[in-house]
Scaffold this active site. Structure first.
Site, PDB file in Angstrom:
ATOM      1  CB  ILE A 100      10.751  -9.799  -0.337  1.00  0.00           C
ATOM      2  CG1 ILE A 100       9.961  -9.996  -1.541  1.00  0.00           C
ATOM      3  CG2 ILE A 100      11.528 -11.058  -0.052  1.00  0.00           C
ATOM      4  CD1 ILE A 100      10.605 -10.163  -2.712  1.00  0.00           C
ATOM      5  N   GLY A 156       7.858  -5.677  -2.146  1.00  0.00           N
ATOM      6  CA  GLY A 156       6.817  -6.616  -2.743  1.00  0.00           C
ATOM      7  C   GLY A 156       5.328  -6.048  -2.414  1.00  0.00           C
ATOM      8  CG  ASP A 159       5.913  -6.610  -6.753  1.00  0.00           C
ATOM      9  OD1 ASP A 159       6.270  -6.216  -7.905  1.00  0.00           O
ATOM     10  OD2 ASP A 159       6.882  -6.793  -5.898  1.00  0.00           O
ATOM     11  CD  GLU A 179      11.378  -4.818  -5.534  1.00  0.00           C
ATOM     12  OE1 GLU A 179      10.423  -5.363  -5.184  1.00  0.00           O
ATOM     13  OE2 GLU A 179      11.065  -3.260  -5.732  1.00  0.00           O
ATOM     14  CG  ASP A 187      11.895 -10.803  -9.469  1.00  0.00           C
ATOM     15  OD1 ASP A 187      11.001 -10.802  -8.372  1.00  0.00           O
ATOM     16  OD2 ASP A 187      12.845 -11.655  -9.307  1.00  0.00           O
TER      17      ASP A 187
END
Length: 310
Positions: A100, A156, A159, A179, A187
């Site tokens: 991110i 991310g 993810d 994270e 999340d």
């Protein structure tokens, strides 16, 4: 719109099989993102194969606000593109992704809109679900998605790759669920998908709670990736070859297989069998079945068969 984006690439790269260096050049977008996208370069390096490259190399492919929106748009288009039967995702430059873009997203995360706790919370939830949708769109795409990872895959990035169907990496690749180091629980999908990808709850807990790096050899032994390549050129060549193999099969069979694999992951064996029976009671009536059987009896590759678009 999407066909207009990728048609020039298809014309440019269609033809004979490319060597590894040529594949890397063909799939590397030095010209930058493909309009209307600002963070993605989309091309078709082989018939029926779409290449989606994260293209913010100067920012180590960090995921900014435009990226999250464009991923949903891109994979929604791919899902409806009848000329596409397989997808390869990769990152431009020296690394897959740094995760991110905290600087770009700081306003939405650290200064959420709202007049009171309820409204602030509602807007934070809306932002989180928007980010989640960016990778759920990959998982929902009926076309198999391969991801080619080189260098760092952080936050991310984990993810993203856990939402893909097949994960390949280079020997220098490393993975980090980052994270907890920045004060939050992941999340956008890692905590939900990684346990089902690896299978070892203990290892998932270790990675998520310590934020330690996992390198390529451990990623392969744990099942996070299925193949490791020496360098990026070999990785991209291998990813394209595998995508072409998938794209050469019946799209009815391939897309049905992906959909049923995902359904079975989240349901009991009995529920999966019932869903499969309901699925194939119609899908077995395809002409692709006889075409594939005929090719097999004649000892021909399924890639020699002309399957109708789906």
């Amino acid at each position: 719109m999407f066909s207009g984006v990728i048609r020039p690439a298809l014309i440019r790269y269609s033809g004979s099989r490319l060597s590894s260096p040529a594949v890397l050049r063909a799939m590397s977008s030095s010209a930058g993102p493909t309009p209307p996208y600002t963070t993605l370069a989309v091309s078709r390096p082989a018939p029926a194969v779409t290449h989606v490259e994260i293209h913010r190399p100067d920012k180590r492919n960090a995921m900014n606000k435009a990226f999250w929106r464009e991923m949903v748009e891109c994979f929604s288009e791919i899902s409806e593109d009848q000329d596409c039967r397989a997808v390869v995702v990769s990152g431009a430059g020296k690394t897959f992704t740094a995760g991110i873009d905290i600087v770009d997203l700081a306003g939405e995360v650290l200064q959420p809109r709202g007049d009171d706790t309820a409204r602030i919370s509602y807007n934070i939830r809306k932002t989180i679900t928007h980010f989640q949708e960016s990778f759920s769109a990959i998982e929902r795409c009926p076309k198999p998605v391969l991801v080619a990872i080189h260098g760092a895959c952080v936050g991310g990035g984990v993810d993203l790759i856990t939402a893909c169907d097949i994960r390949l990496c280079t020997q220098d690749a490393w993975f980090q669920v980052k994270e907890v180091d920045i004060g939050l629980a992941a999340d956008v999908g890692t905590l939900q998908r990684l346990p089902k990808v690896i299978g070892s709850r203990s290892l998932v807990n270790e990675l998520a709670l310590t934020a330690r790096k996992m390198y390529a050899d451990e990623a392969k032994s744990s099942g996070l990736v299925s193949r490791v390549f020496q360098h990026k050129a070999a990785l991209m060549a291998g990813a394209l070859e595998m995508a072409e193999e998938i794209a050469g099969r019946s799209p009815v069979a391939v897309q049905g297989t992906k959909i049923n694999l995902l359904y079975s992951r989240d349901h009991s064996v009995e529920e999966g069998l019932q869903f499969m029976a309901a699925w194939n009671m119609s899908m077995l009536q395809t002409a692709d079945l006889m075409k594939s059987a005929q090719a097999s009896m004649e000892k021909k590759s399924p890639r020699t068969v002309a399957f109708a678009k789906l």
